[in-house]
Write an enzyme that holds these catalytic residues in place. Sequence first.
Site: not given
Length: 281
Positions: A31, A37
């Site tokens: 996260g 990402h």
Amino acid sequence: MYLFKQVADLKEALEHEKKAGKRIGFVPTMGALHEGHLSLIRDAKALTDIVVCSIFVNPTQFNDPKDFEKYPITIKEDILKLNSVDTDILFIPSVAEMYPEGVNGMHLHYDFGYLETVLEGAFRQNHFQGVGIVVHKLLDIVQPHDLFMGQKDFQQCMIIKRLLKITGIPSKLHISPTLRENDGLAMSSRNMRLNQTERQTATQISRTLTWMKENIRQMPFPVLKENAGKQLQDAGFQLDYIEIADAANLQLLDKTIEKEMVMLVAAKLGEIRLIDNMIVS
């Protein structure tokens, strides 16, 4: 985007997709997502039919409990970002779901050999065992055809290559180049914890690596590393290591070789520990 929290539900959904002949890509994360990402998601979208992203802050890979407690949690923002790149499936399990045996229960031990003894392995005791445990669990759950990770965690990528070999899991590992901010700082979830002054100082890591790359064939390695370490310490960093290694096996080097090399740095700025690396062709 479909969101799953239970292992059984995710497995059932993915089994349906696989029976339909779909190729599954997987991007595991903790996260606090950033553009690095999202670039992995885009890479996965280009090569596979269904892209699964997981968000799980894994307690077994933190050797410092305070680091685990302070790891940034930004789930609402993460969901918006994943939707923006058309992620197909998001898996957000609880600790209990991932570790039904308990975090301190019996776990497999992986023989990562030399890779676990140097650099991050030397400074973060049992870190890579924790990484191995959780990635093995996630791969067993998702069973992806393709696995996508970033080069910024260079040593971790080598550990995962070793894990795939040890376990015989047939997933193909794709390693994408490190993405950097406009000022050179490697994108990292930990950057969120830097204050404004620290954020400016943090760019010294990439500047030092660039300087090393420019001088790697002009200076003896001990002199090069000493000068590079001084640059970081003068900027206010507490240095864990600065090393040059064979990019194929991470064997530390004391002189140049006619193969691809990698320069790796880990240093603390206040409470925040940052890592970075740069390849030398």
